[in-house]
Design a protein around this motif. Structure first.
Motif, PDB file in Angstrom:
ATOM      1  N   ALA A  43       0.875  -1.183  -0.025  1.00 47.00           N
ATOM      2  CA  ALA A  43       0.171  -0.032   0.064  1.00 47.00           C
ATOM      3  C   ALA A  43       0.627   1.383  -0.137  1.00 47.00           C
ATOM      4  O   ALA A  43       0.610   2.224  -0.708  1.00 47.00           O
ATOM      5  CB  ALA A  43      -0.965  -0.085   1.271  1.00 47.00           C
ATOM      6  N   LEU A  44       1.949   1.076   0.796  1.00 42.95           N
ATOM      7  CA  LEU A  44       2.897   2.381   0.914  1.00 42.95           C
ATOM      8  C   LEU A  44       3.511   2.589  -0.500  1.00 42.95           C
ATOM      9  O   LEU A  44       3.823   3.733  -0.924  1.00 42.95           O
ATOM     10  CB  LEU A  44       3.950   2.145   1.867  1.00 42.95           C
ATOM     11  N   ALA A  45       3.990   1.546  -1.157  1.00 49.41           N
ATOM     12  CA  ALA A  45       4.422   1.623  -2.398  1.00 49.41           C
ATOM     13  C   ALA A  45       3.753   2.128  -3.207  1.00 49.41           C
ATOM     14  O   ALA A  45       3.999   2.898  -4.070  1.00 49.41           O
ATOM     15  CB  ALA A  45       5.023   0.202  -2.938  1.00 49.41           C
ATOM     16  N   THR A  46       2.155   1.727  -3.354  1.00 52.12           N
ATOM     17  CA  THR A  46       1.267   2.313  -4.286  1.00 52.12           C
ATOM     18  C   THR A  46       1.009   3.777  -4.270  1.00 52.12           C
ATOM     19  O   THR A  46       0.913   4.493  -4.883  1.00 52.12           O
ATOM     20  CB  THR A  46      -0.250   1.448  -4.254  1.00 52.12           C
ATOM     21  N   GLY A  47       1.188   4.222  -2.725  1.00 51.13           N
ATOM     22  CA  GLY A  47       0.801   5.602  -2.547  1.00 51.13           C
ATOM     23  C   GLY A  47       2.010   6.133  -3.320  1.00 51.13           C
ATOM     24  O   GLY A  47       1.740   7.515  -3.414  1.00 51.13           O
ATOM     25  N   LEU A  48       3.148   5.690  -2.854  1.00 45.91           N
ATOM     26  CA  LEU A  48       4.330   6.557  -3.088  1.00 45.91           C
ATOM     27  C   LEU A  48       4.494   6.783  -4.895  1.00 45.91           C
ATOM     28  O   LEU A  48       4.791   8.154  -5.425  1.00 45.91           O
ATOM     29  CB  LEU A  48       5.612   5.860  -2.765  1.00 45.91           C
ATOM     30  N   ALA A  49       4.093   5.785  -5.519  1.00 45.58           N
ATOM     31  CA  ALA A  49       3.880   5.654  -6.962  1.00 45.58           C
ATOM     32  C   ALA A  49       3.035   6.980  -7.488  1.00 45.58           C
ATOM     33  O   ALA A  49       3.249   7.520  -8.207  1.00 45.58           O
ATOM     34  CB  ALA A  49       3.770   4.128  -7.375  1.00 45.58           C
ATOM     35  N   VAL A  50       1.740   6.667  -6.616  1.00 33.67           N
ATOM     36  CA  VAL A  50       0.647   7.908  -6.989  1.00 33.67           C
ATOM     37  C   VAL A  50       1.194   9.246  -6.850  1.00 33.67           C
ATOM     38  O   VAL A  50       0.768  10.042  -7.744  1.00 33.67           O
ATOM     39  CB  VAL A  50      -0.508   7.447  -6.334  1.00 33.67           C
ATOM     40  N   LEU A  51       1.873   9.444  -5.722  1.00 31.61           N
ATOM     41  CA  LEU A  51       2.463  10.757  -5.712  1.00 31.61           C
ATOM     42  C   LEU A  51       3.524  11.227  -6.554  1.00 31.61           C
ATOM     43  O   LEU A  51       3.496  12.471  -7.015  1.00 31.61           O
ATOM     44  CB  LEU A  51       3.213  10.931  -4.143  1.00 31.61           C
ATOM     45  N   ALA A  52       4.290  10.181  -7.099  1.00 35.56           N
ATOM     46  CA  ALA A  52       5.321  10.501  -7.920  1.00 35.56           C
ATOM     47  C   ALA A  52       4.795  10.959  -9.345  1.00 35.56           C
ATOM     48  O   ALA A  52       5.338  11.647 -10.135  1.00 35.56           O
ATOM     49  CB  ALA A  52       6.230   9.253  -8.077  1.00 35.56           C
ATOM     50  N   LEU A  53       3.725  10.133  -9.741  1.00 36.52           N
ATOM     51  CA  LEU A  53       3.007  10.461 -10.921  1.00 36.52           C
ATOM     52  C   LEU A  53       2.107  11.737 -11.047  1.00 36.52           C
ATOM     53  O   LEU A  53       1.676  12.246 -12.260  1.00 36.52           O
ATOM     54  CB  LEU A  53       2.134   9.236 -11.272  1.00 36.52           C
ATOM     55  N   ARG A  54       1.829  12.190  -9.861  1.00 35.03           N
ATOM     56  CA  ARG A  54       0.699  13.268  -9.808  1.00 35.03           C
ATOM     57  C   ARG A  54       1.513  14.615 -10.182  1.00 35.03           C
ATOM     58  O   ARG A  54       2.646  14.836  -9.745  1.00 35.03           O
ATOM     59  CB  ARG A  54       0.155  13.519  -8.262  1.00 35.03           C
ATOM     60  N   PRO A  55       0.826  15.396 -10.845  1.00 37.64           N
ATOM     61  CA  PRO A  55       1.543  16.654 -11.661  1.00 37.64           C
ATOM     62  C   PRO A  55       1.664  17.517 -10.571  1.00 37.64           C
ATOM     63  O   PRO A  55       0.968  17.700  -9.436  1.00 37.64           O
ATOM     64  CB  PRO A  55       0.609  16.949 -12.901  1.00 37.64           C
ATOM     65  N   PRO A  56       2.620  18.352 -10.644  1.00 37.69           N
ATOM     66  CA  PRO A  56       2.930  19.675  -9.605  1.00 37.69           C
ATOM     67  C   PRO A  56       1.852  20.405  -9.561  1.00 37.69           C
ATOM     68  O   PRO A  56       1.159  20.509 -10.652  1.00 37.69           O
ATOM     69  CB  PRO A  56       4.263  19.967  -9.856  1.00 37.69           C
ATOM     70  N   PRO A  57       1.582  20.957  -8.272  1.00 38.67           N
ATOM     71  CA  PRO A  57       0.343  22.010  -8.384  1.00 38.67           C
ATOM     72  C   PRO A  57       0.777  23.286  -9.427  1.00 38.67           C
ATOM     73  O   PRO A  57       1.846  23.785  -9.635  1.00 38.67           O
ATOM     74  CB  PRO A  57       0.177  22.626  -7.196  1.00 38.67           C
ATOM     75  N   VAL A  58      -0.344  23.507 -10.330  1.00 37.65           N
ATOM     76  CA  VAL A  58      -0.154  24.666 -11.198  1.00 37.65           C
ATOM     77  C   VAL A  58      -0.132  26.101 -10.478  1.00 37.65           C
ATOM     78  O   VAL A  58      -0.954  26.250  -9.645  1.00 37.65           O
ATOM     79  CB  VAL A  58      -1.338  24.742 -11.954  1.00 37.65           C
ATOM     80  N   ALA A  59       0.795  26.880 -10.849  1.00 36.86           N
ATOM     81  CA  ALA A  59       1.086  27.896 -10.277  1.00 36.86           C
ATOM     82  C   ALA A  59       0.282  29.094 -10.842  1.00 36.86           C
ATOM     83  O   ALA A  59      -0.301  29.134 -11.984  1.00 36.86           O
ATOM     84  CB  ALA A  59       2.529  28.571 -10.838  1.00 36.86           C
ATOM     85  N   THR A  60      -0.489  29.848  -9.646  1.00 37.88           N
ATOM     86  CA  THR A  60      -1.325  30.837 -10.068  1.00 37.88           C
ATOM     87  C   THR A  60      -1.041  32.034  -9.636  1.00 37.88           C
ATOM     88  O   THR A  60       0.132  32.464  -8.794  1.00 37.88           O
ATOM     89  CB  THR A  60      -2.731  30.562  -9.663  1.00 37.88           C
TER      90      THR A  60
END
Length: 201
Positions: A16-33
């Motif tokens: 589960a931890l590995a899956t969570g880390l993978a999701v965080l790694a693939l998530r795009p960085p927050p868009v600057a506004t």
């Protein structure tokens, strides 16, 4: 005996931890506004802005219009109408430069006249008389202000009226505000100074 029993839950937790880390790694960085000011409601030209007229608006950097204001807009006067949610830019505001050369007690007073065609004849420096237009209740026009200098003539957005900005004193500004929006003008004097380059916006 405990180690084999704990092995399966630990393996599940690690997965589960590995899956969570993978999701965080693939998530795009927050868009600057960029946070700018926008109209909180539809605003007519000549509005003296208050805090309730404005709201913050977050935009991507490449969507921020040139001259967008982020602060210091309360108390400024709109040179043209704004729609709700429209970002506020410096081009929407009357500037102190309009009154350069006039007395310290002079204010920039926007008025709206009924005939946009007449506004196209005007140039900064013209002096005009402002009159009320006849109506069923008041069949005769009356002069509200005489020989007021024109300081700006924003481009009309339609043929249904046009905005003109005059240099007046405060009693004249109050009289024009009380006269309502059904106004007409006559040209009473030629320009005293050459038109400003940016006068027609």
């Amino acid at each position: 005996m405990r180690a084999p029993r704990l092995r399966r839950p630990l393996a599940a937790l690690s997965a589960a931890l590995a899956t969570g880390l993978a999701v965080l790694a693939l998530r795009p960085p927050p868009v600057a506004t960029v946070r700018v000011l926008a109209a909180a409601r539809d605003l007519p030209s000549g509005t003296v802005l208050s805090a309730r007229d404005l709201r913050p608006l977050s935009l991507p950097p490449d969507a921020v219009p040139a001259g967008a204001l982020r602060a210091n807009a309360v108390g400024r006067t709109l040179a043209g109408p704004m729609r709700r949610g429209e970002p506020l830019t410096d081009a929407r505001l009357l500037t102190s430069g309009l009154l350069r050369g006039y007395g310290a007690n002079t204010v920039a007073t926007p008025i709206r006249i009924a005939d946009a065609g007449v506004a196209r004849l005007l140039r900064p420096g013209d002096r005009i008389d402002v009159l009320t237009t006849p109506s069923p209740d008041t069949p005769f026009s009356r002069t509200v202000v005489s020989s007021a200098p024109v300081v700006a003539v924003p481009r009309p957005r339609s043929d249904q009226g046009a905005l003109i900005v005059l240099a007046t004193d405060r009693p004249q500004a109050a009289a024009l505000a009380a006269a309502g929006s059904s106004l007409s003008v006559t040209i009473s004097g030629a320009p005293a100074d050459p038109p400003q380059d940016d006068s027609r916006w």
